[in-house]
Motif scaffolding. Structure first.
Motif, PDB file in Angstrom:
ATOM      1  N   PHE A 165     -12.310   7.916  16.221  1.00 56.15           N
ATOM      2  CA  PHE A 165     -13.604   7.358  16.016  1.00 56.15           C
ATOM      3  C   PHE A 165     -14.616   7.783  14.824  1.00 56.15           C
ATOM      4  CE2 PHE A 165     -16.966   9.543  17.957  1.00 56.15           C
ATOM      5  CZ  PHE A 165     -16.004  10.493  18.704  1.00 56.15           C
ATOM      6  N   GLY A 166     -15.546   7.045  14.544  1.00 57.56           N
ATOM      7  CA  GLY A 166     -16.385   7.491  13.595  1.00 57.56           C
ATOM      8  C   GLY A 166     -15.500   7.485  12.207  1.00 57.56           C
ATOM      9  N   ARG A 167     -16.233   8.393  11.334  1.00 55.65           N
ATOM     10  CA  ARG A 167     -15.393   8.399  10.033  1.00 55.65           C
ATOM     11  C   ARG A 167     -13.994   8.650  10.209  1.00 55.65           C
ATOM     12  NH1 ARG A 167     -17.868  14.179   7.718  1.00 55.65           N
ATOM     13  NH2 ARG A 167     -16.696  15.519   9.187  1.00 55.65           N
ATOM     14  N   ASN A 168     -13.517   9.160  11.247  1.00 61.07           N
ATOM     15  CA  ASN A 168     -11.986   9.349  11.236  1.00 61.07           C
ATOM     16  C   ASN A 168     -11.276   8.163  11.791  1.00 61.07           C
ATOM     17  OD1 ASN A 168     -12.255  12.218  10.699  1.00 61.07           O
ATOM     18  ND2 ASN A 168     -12.763  12.844  12.712  1.00 61.07           N
ATOM     19  N   GLY A 169     -12.225   7.110  11.951  1.00 61.38           N
ATOM     20  CA  GLY A 169     -11.497   5.880  12.611  1.00 61.38           C
ATOM     21  C   GLY A 169     -11.227   4.974  11.539  1.00 61.38           C
ATOM     22  N   ILE A 170     -11.003   3.746  11.652  1.00 60.82           N
ATOM     23  CA  ILE A 170     -10.207   2.955  10.657  1.00 60.82           C
ATOM     24  C   ILE A 170     -11.574   2.919   9.432  1.00 60.82           C
ATOM     25  CG2 ILE A 170      -9.790   0.633   9.918  1.00 60.82           C
ATOM     26  CD1 ILE A 170      -8.261   0.487  12.869  1.00 60.82           C
ATOM     27  N   ASP A 171     -11.026   2.980   8.137  1.00 57.13           N
ATOM     28  CA  ASP A 171     -12.169   2.805   7.053  1.00 57.13           C
ATOM     29  C   ASP A 171     -11.587   1.696   6.112  1.00 57.13           C
ATOM     30  OD1 ASP A 171     -12.495   4.118   4.011  1.00 57.13           O
ATOM     31  OD2 ASP A 171     -14.158   4.096   5.398  1.00 57.13           O
ATOM     32  N   ARG A 172     -10.602   1.482   6.034  1.00 54.60           N
ATOM     33  CA  ARG A 172     -10.314   0.164   4.811  1.00 54.60           C
ATOM     34  C   ARG A 172      -8.767  -0.212   5.426  1.00 54.60           C
ATOM     35  NH1 ARG A 172     -10.239   2.871  -0.888  1.00 54.60           N
ATOM     36  NH2 ARG A 172      -9.757   0.774  -1.518  1.00 54.60           N
ATOM     37  N   TYR A 173      -8.758  -1.449   4.786  1.00 58.67           N
ATOM     38  CA  TYR A 173      -7.286  -2.207   4.967  1.00 58.67           C
ATOM     39  C   TYR A 173      -7.123  -2.346   3.307  1.00 58.67           C
ATOM     40  CZ  TYR A 173      -7.765  -2.985  10.157  1.00 58.67           C
ATOM     41  OH  TYR A 173      -8.059  -2.997  11.139  1.00 58.67           O
ATOM     42  N   GLU A 174      -5.575  -2.433   3.030  1.00 56.44           N
ATOM     43  CA  GLU A 174      -5.146  -2.950   1.638  1.00 56.44           C
ATOM     44  C   GLU A 174      -4.178  -3.802   1.968  1.00 56.44           C
ATOM     45  OE1 GLU A 174      -5.765   1.672  -0.357  1.00 56.44           O
ATOM     46  OE2 GLU A 174      -3.689   0.934   0.146  1.00 56.44           O
ATOM     47  N   LEU A 175      -4.232  -4.750   1.001  1.00 59.58           N
ATOM     48  CA  LEU A 175      -2.917  -5.603   1.121  1.00 59.58           C
ATOM     49  C   LEU A 175      -2.085  -5.645  -0.398  1.00 59.58           C
ATOM     50  CD1 LEU A 175      -1.947  -8.186   2.357  1.00 59.58           C
ATOM     51  CD2 LEU A 175      -3.115  -9.494   0.858  1.00 59.58           C
ATOM     52  N   ILE A 176      -0.634  -5.164  -0.065  1.00 56.83           N
ATOM     53  CA  ILE A 176       0.176  -4.997  -1.321  1.00 56.83           C
ATOM     54  C   ILE A 176       1.062  -6.308  -1.412  1.00 56.83           C
ATOM     55  CG2 ILE A 176       1.955  -3.542  -1.825  1.00 56.83           C
ATOM     56  CD1 ILE A 176       0.944  -1.301  -0.134  1.00 56.83           C
ATOM     57  N   GLN A 177       0.822  -6.688  -2.442  1.00 55.79           N
ATOM     58  CA  GLN A 177       1.591  -8.086  -2.737  1.00 55.79           C
ATOM     59  C   GLN A 177       3.135  -7.722  -3.168  1.00 55.79           C
ATOM     60  OE1 GLN A 177      -1.148 -10.352  -2.177  1.00 55.79           O
ATOM     61  NE2 GLN A 177       0.231 -11.474  -3.413  1.00 55.79           N
ATOM     62  N   ASP A 178       4.000  -8.945  -2.533  1.00 55.53           N
ATOM     63  CA  ASP A 178       5.380  -8.679  -2.977  1.00 55.53           C
ATOM     64  C   ASP A 178       5.678  -9.121  -4.286  1.00 55.53           C
ATOM     65  OD1 ASP A 178       6.520 -11.940  -1.720  1.00 55.53           O
ATOM     66  OD2 ASP A 178       4.882 -11.389  -2.969  1.00 55.53           O
ATOM     67  N   GLY A 179       6.934  -8.765  -4.779  1.00 53.43           N
ATOM     68  CA  GLY A 179       7.133  -9.074  -6.194  1.00 53.43           C
ATOM     69  C   GLY A 179       7.268 -10.378  -6.773  1.00 53.43           C
ATOM     70  N   SER A 180       7.356 -11.329  -5.828  1.00 54.45           N
ATOM     71  CA  SER A 180       7.989 -12.624  -6.177  1.00 54.45           C
ATOM     72  C   SER A 180       7.039 -13.483  -7.026  1.00 54.45           C
ATOM     73  CB  SER A 180       8.124 -13.489  -4.953  1.00 54.45           C
ATOM     74  OG  SER A 180       7.113 -13.664  -4.026  1.00 54.45           O
ATOM     75  N   SER A 181       5.832 -13.159  -6.751  1.00 59.54           N
ATOM     76  CA  SER A 181       4.756 -13.892  -7.707  1.00 59.54           C
ATOM     77  C   SER A 181       4.268 -13.466  -9.058  1.00 59.54           C
ATOM     78  CB  SER A 181       3.309 -14.302  -6.828  1.00 59.54           C
ATOM     79  OG  SER A 181       2.756 -12.523  -6.604  1.00 59.54           O
ATOM     80  N   SER A 182       4.336 -12.071  -9.055  1.00 56.42           N
ATOM     81  CA  SER A 182       3.988 -11.497 -10.490  1.00 56.42           C
ATOM     82  C   SER A 182       4.863 -10.704 -11.063  1.00 56.42           C
ATOM     83  CB  SER A 182       2.606 -10.757 -10.192  1.00 56.42           C
ATOM     84  OG  SER A 182       3.045  -9.589  -9.212  1.00 56.42           O
ATOM     85  N   GLY A 183       6.049 -10.548 -10.163  1.00 59.43           N
ATOM     86  CA  GLY A 183       7.088  -9.511 -10.719  1.00 59.43           C
ATOM     87  C   GLY A 183       6.854  -8.128 -10.714  1.00 59.43           C
TER      88      GLY A 183
END
Length: 837
Positions: A165-183
């Motif tokens: 918890f605290g600063r050791n808890g969840i800090d951020r989420y990231e979304l990684i695109q698949d390669g079908s839209s941009s290559g």
């Protein structure tokens, strides 16, 4: 809590403890640390620096030793061998505030010689480290997105969980695109921007919102047109990172399905539902109903309820009716394990894709009086308590603390309010030592002086009763064993011990035994005896058992009376001693002892001697006068004549029953006291040839089949015999005295083995009766005879005829001829019967 001060009395520094408010010992330490990590110095924090390290004041960890240890001299508190895992501590399972995860401990401050003892409580806050990786509920996440949704449409994504918890808890989420839209692949940060060199997506974007609960909610935002007919699914990777250093992360595959439109989402009646439920409610008990409505019709307006953000314990304890929204008890709930349940319920419609709403449910578990008080008895200070036994010296002062009693109840309120008393008539009482929520501490004090000699142990029973309705109670017992100290002096039964002791004693002979008693125990009651130095050289005493012995020979004509002191000293510390006077009166005695001319008399007597016959004579002399030789027999079989010393037998001897007799004779003179001597008589019975041999096999009515083809030296039969006599009288000799006209057989002189001596012919077939005589070697010789039947033939087809012939021989012929005459062959003629087969 107490404050420590320093005072001076008679030049000595001592500590004064006075009450202090709100001075609890509080420290912080990170979880998962190694052993011997410094936490704090209790001595310094309590202001006990004066005298610390001198040994006047010591410290002891009374509780908390599972995770901590303390230096008993310096008061330095460090971590123990067992690692502290914050996430595995039961009291921290439902804690979301860093300062609320702690471990309590108790430390006692002990004065010189335990003249006083103070108990302090402390708390160590366990700080979190980044030792857990955030994770999603599944490695594959699915999301349905309606086609033709306007730009900016937001979809809630499943949240990840992190046990930290605290600063050791969840800090951020990231979304990684698949390669079908941009290559090529890229990462979208919390604000939708690229990370790691990725290309910004033209279809989806990640946004993270902060919830009122302080959590981060990942949301997927539509940023481009969606056409199900053009493309009906997307596969993305959703990554979560915590704020630790270094950070930990994990990811899940996010599958986005493009579906037709469902316009309206369900809506709960309120955002937060609160209710109270009874502890231990039976399964099936209804608790709360959540309700949500949807303005759509048909399947898009049909609402079903499922758990949202709910722990495993919530799903294990509660049941949510999918159709009605009723929450009911699935398994009994123990308030002492779970005091509050906080979770979310999701309402979703049956549209494609379904739309959802979320509400928070807070359930408070109401306490029931279902826990009995717990009584724990522990050591305090230097008095040892182990396995329910306390060892208390008998010289402790009244009001000395001897044990720490802790009483607790897991219930709340009146159900957890406990009173504690000592049961029975024992010299102990309870005094308060501190109190926290649902826990009280007492010192068990002595209320009277202890006396080991009066009472060696006490069974102290402590009863605790709570204030619930109905009330519950429990008890615990402590066996107090009083430890003996050396407070009693050894005491003799008589102040003056007078003894009469005869002169002409043997050096080292015991004169008298003096015994002293000590009411103490153990070493304090072990006594060592010694004599007044004035008699050193004349007498000595066994230090262990009090035997007084004369070192030399006493002579009444030289000195008739001795008087000296005997000292009894115990082995206690310090040692105590007592004394008695011993008076020895030397008396006259008979100086000369009868003497046998030899110590062992050996006589030989023949067996079968008539009863009351003399068997030997013993000779004894005595230089004294008077009745100096009263001889006494040592065995009922014999009698002795006092005047002559002649020994007579009262039985007839039979060597075969008993061959030797050994007994002692005693000669007693007429002195006062009388003197005596003993000698050993060994009587050896010699053998007479009074037993004839006895044939043990074969029997006279048996016979042996001998095939006609048997060769010479073939063993036909062995005659066995025995003789009860001894030596030559039992030395047996065998001979054939009849029934062997063809000299077909011979017998071993010493062995009795009958063998074939001549070749067998057809005319020899039939029944042969051999007469065997057994003679011993005595003078005169005694004998016995036996019949040995030998049937020479191929088989026993006509065995009946042979049996009849044997019986006829037995009837017609006398069995025994041991007269040594010469007519044996005429009487025992060989009978050869041929049986036609």
């Amino acid at each position: 809590m107490r404050r420590t001060g320093v005072g001076v009395c008679g030049g000595a520094v001592f500590l004064l403890l006075t009450p202090v408010a709100d001075s609890a010992l509080r420290y912080r330490v990170a979880e998962e640390g190694p052993a011997d990590v410094m936490i704090g110095n209790v001595a310094a924090d309590l202001g006990l620096s004066a005298g610390t390290g001198s040994g006047d004041v010591t410290f002891a960890l009374e509780s908390g030793s599972e995770f901590f240890k303390i230096d008993n001299v310096t008061g330095e508190l460090t971590t123990g061998q067992r690692r502290i895992d914050r996430e595995k501590l039961s009291q921290c399972q439902m804690i979301f505030d860093e300062n609320e995860c702690f471990l309590d401990f108790e430390v006692s401050v002990i004065g010189p010689l335990q003249s006083w003892v103070d108990l302090f409580e402390g708390r160590v806050v366990i700080t979190d480290i980044n030792d857990n990786t955030p994770s999603f509920p599944s490695s594959v996440l699915t999301l349905s997105v309606e086609e033709n949704r306007p730009i900016g449409t937001l979809y809630l994504l499943p949240t990840a969980t992190d046990r930290d918890f605290g600063r050791n808890g969840i800090d951020r989420y990231e979304l990684i695109q698949d390669g079908s839209s941009s290559g090529r692949r890229g990462a979208l940060d919390n604000n939708g921007g690229g990370a790691g060199g990725g290309v910004r997506s033209s279809v989806f974007e990640l946004q993270v919102a902060d919830t009122p609960d302080g959590e981060k909610q990942p949301q997927l935002i539509v940023k481009g047109p969606l056409d199900r007919e053009a493309r009906d699914s997307y596969e993305l990777v959703l990554r979560v990172r915590d704020g630790g250093n270094p950070p930990r992360s994990s990811q899940a595959l996010l599958r986005v399905a493009i579906t037709d439109v469902n316009d309206n989402s369900p809506r709960f009646e309120r955002a937060i539902y609160e209710a109270e439920m009874a502890e231990n409610a039976p399964p099936g008990t209804p608790v709360l109903q959540v309700r949500a409505s949807d303005r759509d019709v048909g399947v898009n307006g049909q609402v079903e309820y499922v758990f949202g953000a709910a722990t495993e314990s919530v799903r294990r304890l509660l049941r949510l009716d999918e159709a009605t929204g009723w929450l009911s008890v699935l398994h009994r709930i123990d308030r002492e394990e779970v005091a509050q349940l906080r979770f979310t319920v999701t309402a979703r419609d049956r549209g494609q894709p379904p739309r959802t709403d979320r509400a928070t449910v807070v359930l408070v578990v109401r306490d029931e009086n279902d826990n009995v008080p717990v009584v724990e008895i522990r050591k305090i200070g230097r008095i040892l308590v182990r396995d329910g036994v306390a060892l208390v010296p008998e010289n402790v002062l009244v009001d000395t603390p001897v044990a720490l009693v802790q009483v607790s109840d897991r219930d709340q309120g009146e159900n957890g309010a406990v009173t504690c008393t000592v049961v029975g008539d024992v010299p102990f009482t309870l005094k308060p030592a501190g109190e926290t929520a649902n826990r009280k501490k007492y010192f068990l004090h002595t209320s009277a002086l202890l006396d080991y000699e009066a009472t060696k142990e006490y069974s102290v029973t402590i009863v605790a009763v709570d204030s619930g309705s109905p009330s519950l109670s429990s008890n615990s017992s402590l066996m107090v064993r009083v430890v003996d100290i050396n407070d009693h002096t050894p005491t003799f039964a008589q102040a003056v011990v007078e003894v009469h002791f005869a002169e002409n004693n043997q050096p080292g002979e015991r004169v008298v035994t003096v015994v002293a008693a000590d009411a103490d125990s153990g070493k304090n009651a072990e006594i060592v005896y010694s004599l007044d130095p004035s008699v050193t050289g004349l007498f000595y005493i066994d230090a262990d058992n009090g035997d007084i012995r004369a070192t030399g020979v006493l002579d009444r004509e030289v000195r008739e009376r001795y008087e000296f002191q005997v000292i009894a000293r115990d082995k206690g510390f310090p040692s105590l001693q007592g004394s008695a006077t011993v008076v020895i009166m030397v008396t006259d005695r008979n100086d000369n002892t009868p003497k046998f001319v030899q110590e062992v008399f050996t006589f030989y007597v023949k067996e079968n001697l008539l009863a009351n016959s003399p068997v030997g004579m013993v000779t004894v002399t005595d230089a004294d006068e008077g009745e100096n030789a009263e001889l006494r027999r040592g065995e009922d079989t014999f009698s002795i004549e006092n005047n002559t010393g002649t020994i007579f037998s009262s039985v007839t001897f039979d060597r075969e029953r008993r061959s030797t007799y050994t007994f002692r004779v005693r000669a007693i003179d007429g002195g006062a006291p009388p003197r005596s001597a003993t000698a050993t008589v060994s009587l050896i019975v010699t053998d007479e040839n009074d037993n004839a041999p006895s044939v043990t096999s074969p029997t006279n009515d048996s016979y042996t089949l001998l095939p006609p083809a048997s060769s010479t030296r073939t063993i036909v039969r062995t005659v066995a015999a025995s003789d009860s006599d001894f030596g030559r009288n039992a030395d047996l000799r065998f001979s054939l005295v009849g029934g062997n006209p063809f000299r077909l057989f011979e017998i071993g002189l010493a062995s009795g083995v009958i063998t074939v001596a001549e070749p067998l012919e057809r005319r020899h077939r039939g029944l042969h009766r051999l007469v065997v005589r057994v003679n011993d070697s005595g003078e005169p010789s005694l004998c016995a005879t036996a019949l040995v039947h030998v049937f020479i033939n191929e088989s026993l087809v006509n065995a009946t005829l042979v049996d009849a012939q044997v019986i006829m021989n037995m009837t017609c012929i006398e069995n025994s001829l041991c007269d040594g005459g010469s007519n044996t062959d005429n009487v025992f003629i060989s009978v050869s019967v041929t049986i036609k087969l």
